[in-house]
Design an enzyme around this catalytic site. Structure first.
Site, PDB file in Angstrom:
ATOM      1  N   ARG A   2      -0.055  -8.821  12.986  1.00  0.00           N
ATOM      2  CA  ARG A   2      -0.517  -7.783  12.742  1.00  0.00           C
ATOM      3  C   ARG A   2      -1.495  -8.534  10.973  1.00  0.00           C
ATOM      4  O   ARG A   2      -2.694  -8.592  11.064  1.00  0.00           O
ATOM      5  CB  ARG A   2       0.174  -6.653  12.082  1.00  0.00           C
ATOM      6  CG  ARG A   2       0.522  -6.159  12.693  1.00  0.00           C
ATOM      7  CD  ARG A   2       2.128  -5.721  12.500  1.00  0.00           C
ATOM      8  NE  ARG A   2       2.058  -5.134  11.272  1.00  0.00           N
ATOM      9  CZ  ARG A   2       3.245  -4.947  10.590  1.00  0.00           C
ATOM     10  NH1 ARG A   2       4.396  -4.904  11.285  1.00  0.00           N
ATOM     11  NH2 ARG A   2       3.313  -4.632   9.377  1.00  0.00           N
ATOM     12  N   ARG A  59      -9.649   0.639   8.751  1.00  0.00           N
ATOM     13  CA  ARG A  59      -9.401  -1.119   9.483  1.00  0.00           C
ATOM     14  C   ARG A  59     -10.101  -1.795   9.683  1.00  0.00           C
ATOM     15  O   ARG A  59      -9.682  -2.994  10.066  1.00  0.00           O
ATOM     16  CB  ARG A  59      -8.358  -1.000  10.724  1.00  0.00           C
ATOM     17  CG  ARG A  59      -7.067  -0.513   9.892  1.00  0.00           C
ATOM     18  CD  ARG A  59      -6.085  -1.082   9.092  1.00  0.00           C
ATOM     19  NE  ARG A  59      -4.862  -2.232   9.770  1.00  0.00           N
ATOM     20  CZ  ARG A  59      -4.312  -1.219   9.217  1.00  0.00           C
ATOM     21  NH1 ARG A  59      -3.511   0.115   8.147  1.00  0.00           N
ATOM     22  NH2 ARG A  59      -2.474  -1.184   9.990  1.00  0.00           N
ATOM     23  N   LYS A  66       1.037  -1.203   0.117  1.00  0.00           N
ATOM     24  CA  LYS A  66      -0.135   0.164   0.095  1.00  0.00           C
ATOM     25  C   LYS A  66       0.903   1.315  -0.191  1.00  0.00           C
ATOM     26  O   LYS A  66       0.723   2.738  -0.899  1.00  0.00           O
ATOM     27  CB  LYS A  66      -0.663  -0.207   1.372  1.00  0.00           C
ATOM     28  CG  LYS A  66      -1.590  -1.289   1.449  1.00  0.00           C
ATOM     29  CD  LYS A  66      -2.635  -0.874   2.522  1.00  0.00           C
ATOM     30  CE  LYS A  66      -2.125  -1.330   4.031  1.00  0.00           C
ATOM     31  NZ  LYS A  66      -1.196  -2.306   4.104  1.00  0.00           N
ATOM     32  N   ARG A 112      11.788  -5.435   5.120  1.00  0.00           N
ATOM     33  CA  ARG A 112      11.265  -3.945   4.999  1.00  0.00           C
ATOM     34  C   ARG A 112      13.074  -2.784   5.485  1.00  0.00           C
ATOM     35  O   ARG A 112      12.967  -3.229   6.912  1.00  0.00           O
ATOM     36  CB  ARG A 112      10.218  -3.312   5.114  1.00  0.00           C
ATOM     37  CG  ARG A 112       9.848  -2.113   5.067  1.00  0.00           C
ATOM     38  CD  ARG A 112       8.661  -1.336   5.019  1.00  0.00           C
ATOM     39  NE  ARG A 112       7.889  -1.895   6.370  1.00  0.00           N
ATOM     40  CZ  ARG A 112       6.277  -1.967   6.825  1.00  0.00           C
ATOM     41  NH1 ARG A 112       5.461  -2.252   5.124  1.00  0.00           N
ATOM     42  NH2 ARG A 112       5.903  -2.724   7.165  1.00  0.00           N
ATOM     43  N   ARG A 156      10.855  -0.591  11.267  1.00  0.00           N
ATOM     44  CA  ARG A 156       9.844  -1.071  11.744  1.00  0.00           C
ATOM     45  C   ARG A 156       9.926  -1.340  13.151  1.00  0.00           C
ATOM     46  O   ARG A 156      10.396  -2.800  12.818  1.00  0.00           O
ATOM     47  CB  ARG A 156       9.035  -1.083  11.385  1.00  0.00           C
ATOM     48  CG  ARG A 156       8.260   0.402  10.778  1.00  0.00           C
ATOM     49  CD  ARG A 156       7.233   0.287   9.530  1.00  0.00           C
ATOM     50  NE  ARG A 156       5.976  -0.062  10.331  1.00  0.00           N
ATOM     51  CZ  ARG A 156       4.930  -0.220   9.747  1.00  0.00           C
ATOM     52  NH1 ARG A 156       4.776  -0.052   8.237  1.00  0.00           N
ATOM     53  NH2 ARG A 156       4.217  -0.762   9.906  1.00  0.00           N
TER      54      ARG A 156
HETATM   55  P1  AP5 Z   1       4.131  -1.798   1.308  1.00  0.00           P
HETATM   56  O1  AP5 Z   1       4.618  -1.309   0.360  1.00  0.00           O
HETATM   57  O2  AP5 Z   1       5.675  -0.594   3.434  1.00  0.00           O
HETATM   58  O3  AP5 Z   1       3.968  -1.942   2.521  1.00  0.00           O
HETATM   59  P2  AP5 Z   1       1.956  -1.918   3.045  1.00  0.00           P
HETATM   60  O4  AP5 Z   1       1.113  -2.448   2.432  1.00  0.00           O
HETATM   61  O5  AP5 Z   1       2.315  -0.387   3.350  1.00  0.00           O
HETATM   62  O6  AP5 Z   1       2.308  -2.896   4.752  1.00  0.00           O
HETATM   63  P3  AP5 Z   1       2.393  -1.906   6.004  1.00  0.00           P
HETATM   64  O7  AP5 Z   1       3.356  -2.841   6.838  1.00  0.00           O
HETATM   65  O8  AP5 Z   1       2.761  -0.111   5.924  1.00  0.00           O
HETATM   66  O9  AP5 Z   1       0.717  -2.599   6.457  1.00  0.00           O
HETATM   67  P4  AP5 Z   1       0.275  -2.285   7.675  1.00  0.00           P
HETATM   68  O10 AP5 Z   1      -1.428  -1.814   7.427  1.00  0.00           O
HETATM   69  O11 AP5 Z   1       0.464  -3.236   8.494  1.00  0.00           O
HETATM   70  O12 AP5 Z   1       0.521  -0.913   8.147  1.00  0.00           O
HETATM   71  P5  AP5 Z   1       0.465   0.797   8.764  1.00  0.00           P
HETATM   72  O13 AP5 Z   1       1.565   1.873   9.028  1.00  0.00           O
HETATM   73  O14 AP5 Z   1      -0.507   0.870   8.485  1.00  0.00           O
HETATM   74  O15 AP5 Z   1       5.321  -2.979   1.318  1.00  0.00           O
HETATM   75  C1  AP5 Z   1       6.507  -3.452   2.310  1.00  0.00           C
HETATM   76  C2  AP5 Z   1       8.202  -4.476   2.272  1.00  0.00           C
HETATM   77  O16 AP5 Z   1       7.695  -4.836   1.245  1.00  0.00           O
HETATM   78  C3  AP5 Z   1       8.652  -2.897   1.620  1.00  0.00           C
HETATM   79  O17 AP5 Z   1       9.818  -3.856   1.931  1.00  0.00           O
HETATM   80  C4  AP5 Z   1       8.858  -3.208   0.115  1.00  0.00           C
HETATM   81  O18 AP5 Z   1      10.056  -2.692  -0.297  1.00  0.00           O
HETATM   82  C5  AP5 Z   1       8.174  -4.136  -0.238  1.00  0.00           C
HETATM   83  N1  AP5 Z   1       7.260  -4.794  -1.264  1.00  0.00           N
HETATM   84  C6  AP5 Z   1       6.737  -3.562  -1.870  1.00  0.00           C
HETATM   85  N2  AP5 Z   1       5.721  -4.119  -2.918  1.00  0.00           N
HETATM   86  C7  AP5 Z   1       6.530  -5.248  -3.700  1.00  0.00           C
HETATM   87  C8  AP5 Z   1       6.603  -5.696  -4.164  1.00  0.00           C
HETATM   88  N3  AP5 Z   1       5.920  -5.708  -5.642  1.00  0.00           N
HETATM   89  N4  AP5 Z   1       7.609  -7.197  -4.560  1.00  0.00           N
HETATM   90  C9  AP5 Z   1       8.653  -7.337  -4.042  1.00  0.00           C
HETATM   91  N5  AP5 Z   1       8.668  -6.155  -2.273  1.00  0.00           N
HETATM   92  C10 AP5 Z   1       7.880  -5.271  -1.807  1.00  0.00           C
HETATM   93  O19 AP5 Z   1      -0.177   0.133  10.481  1.00  0.00           O
HETATM   94  C11 AP5 Z   1       0.422  -0.230  11.943  1.00  0.00           C
HETATM   95  C12 AP5 Z   1      -0.254  -0.177  13.202  1.00  0.00           C
HETATM   96  O20 AP5 Z   1      -0.605   1.283  13.345  1.00  0.00           O
HETATM   97  C13 AP5 Z   1      -0.879  -1.024  12.441  1.00  0.00           C
HETATM   98  O21 AP5 Z   1      -0.525  -2.185  13.212  1.00  0.00           O
HETATM   99  C14 AP5 Z   1      -1.817  -0.627  13.878  1.00  0.00           C
HETATM  100  O22 AP5 Z   1      -1.532  -0.517  15.066  1.00  0.00           O
HETATM  101  C15 AP5 Z   1      -1.522   0.635  13.815  1.00  0.00           C
HETATM  102  N6  AP5 Z   1      -3.059   1.215  12.588  1.00  0.00           N
HETATM  103  C16 AP5 Z   1      -2.566   2.029  11.661  1.00  0.00           C
HETATM  104  N7  AP5 Z   1      -3.786   2.340  11.423  1.00  0.00           N
HETATM  105  C17 AP5 Z   1      -4.587   2.575  12.289  1.00  0.00           C
HETATM  106  C18 AP5 Z   1      -6.232   2.290  12.080  1.00  0.00           C
HETATM  107  N8  AP5 Z   1      -6.891   2.946  10.788  1.00  0.00           N
HETATM  108  N9  AP5 Z   1      -6.772   1.732  13.462  1.00  0.00           N
HETATM  109  C19 AP5 Z   1      -6.039   1.531  14.271  1.00  0.00           C
HETATM  110  N10 AP5 Z   1      -4.592   1.479  14.223  1.00  0.00           N
HETATM  111  C20 AP5 Z   1      -4.059   1.807  12.887  1.00  0.00           C
HETATM  112 MG    MG Z   2       2.388   0.791   4.762  1.00  0.00          MG
END
Ligand code: AP5
Ligand code: MG
Ligand code: ZN
Length: 215
Positions: free
Chosen positions: A171, A88, A13, A127, A160
């Site tokens: 997660r 979420r 994402k 990552r 992270r």
């Molecule tokens: P990346 O693009 O970083 O993936 P992502 O989908 O953004 O994954 P996240 O880990 O950021 O999602 P998340 O939902 O767990 O975290 P968030 O920050 O929202 O890619 C990942 C890796 O893969 C990178 O190394 C990239 O280079 C690689 N990659 C990408 N595309 C690729 C491909 N095609 N091939 C190979 N490699 C590839 O949330 C974190 C925490 O915050 C949650 O657990 C929660 O506690 C809190 N939180 C956030 N939002 C909310 C909410 N709305 N409500 C409540 N709690 C929340």
């Molecule tokens: Mg992300």
């Protein structure tokens, strides 16, 4: 373009959102990034959020909703926005609908980025992110030219706190239970689109643009 990006942790994402900003200038609203910024600043909200994030659980809706509304009210969102990692759960999705109706800026689409579950662990443990410019790398798939340093700006790369295997498993579980139902939620509203998030990042981006009618 007013867009929600849906997808499991590690689906890409953030990676695809950054490409959309670069090419189209649409602001990305990542609740994860906003929360991590609050954690870094040590604000009361950040201290509260960190205890949930470290366990891989969702931060309470009340914390996240206020943050998103404040961000959506800023001027740069008038011509579009990309919500990344929000909503979420169904309660957040319903609250978002109300908020967007009040603001007069309803969603055009919810785009689900689909990646097989077995690929996600490796993406997340590998990552690395630049402290200075936010550029993302992956030690398995897109390693930086020199270890620990950003190719673009030379900044230090960090891992992270929640990218540890145990937290990642939690997660992924939380995603299946609470977030995956949003696919049906948006499908029911007739605005769901989906794209495969497996394979080459540039090819995925081409499909994202085509699916959204941007190219
Ligand atoms: P990346 O693009 O970083 O993936 P992502 O989908 O953004 O994954 P996240 O880990 O950021 O999602 P998340 O939902 O767990 O975290 P968030 O920050 O929202 O890619 C990942 C890796 O893969 C990178 O190394 C990239 O280079 C690689 N990659 C990408 N595309 C690729 C491909 N095609 N091939 C190979 N490699 C590839 O949330 C974190 C925490 O915050 C949650 O657990 C929660 O506690 C809190 N939180 C956030 N939002 C909310 C909410 N709305 N409500 C409540 N709690 C929340
Ligand atoms: Mg992300
Ligand atoms: Zn950098």
């Amino acid at each position: 373009m007013r867009l929600v990006l849906l997808g499991a942790p590690g689906a890409g994402k953030g990676t695809q959102a950054k490409k959309l900003i670069e090419k189209y200038g649409i602001p990305q609203i990542s609740t994860g990034d906003l929360l991590r910024a609050a954690v870094g600043e040590g604000t009361p909200l950040g201290v509260e959020a960190k205890s949930y994030m470290d366990k891989g659980e969702l931060v309470p809706d009340s914390v996240v909703l206020g943050m998103v509304e404040e961000r959506l009210r800023q001027d740069d969102c008038k011509d579009g926005y990309i919500l990344d990692g929000f909503p979420r759960n169904t309660a957040q999705a319903e609250a978002l609908d109300g908020m967007l109706e009040n603001l007069g800026m309803p969603l055009d689409a919810a785009l689900s980025v689909d990646v097989p579950t077995e690929d996600l662990m490796k993406r997340l443990t590998g990552r690395r992110t630049c402290k200075d410019c936010g550029q993302m790398y992956n030690i398995h798939f897109s390693a930086p030219a020199s270890e620990g340093a950003c190719d673009k700006c030379g900044g230090e790369l960090y891992q992270r706190d929640d990218d540890r295997e145990e937290t990642i498993s939690k997660r992924l579980e939380v995603y299946e239970e609470q977030t995956a139902p949003l696919i049906d939620y948006y499908s029911g509203k007739g605005i769901l689109k989906s794209v495969s998030g497996a394979g080459d990042i540039e090819e995925i981006f081409a499909n994202v643009q085509e699916t959204l009618g941007l190219s």
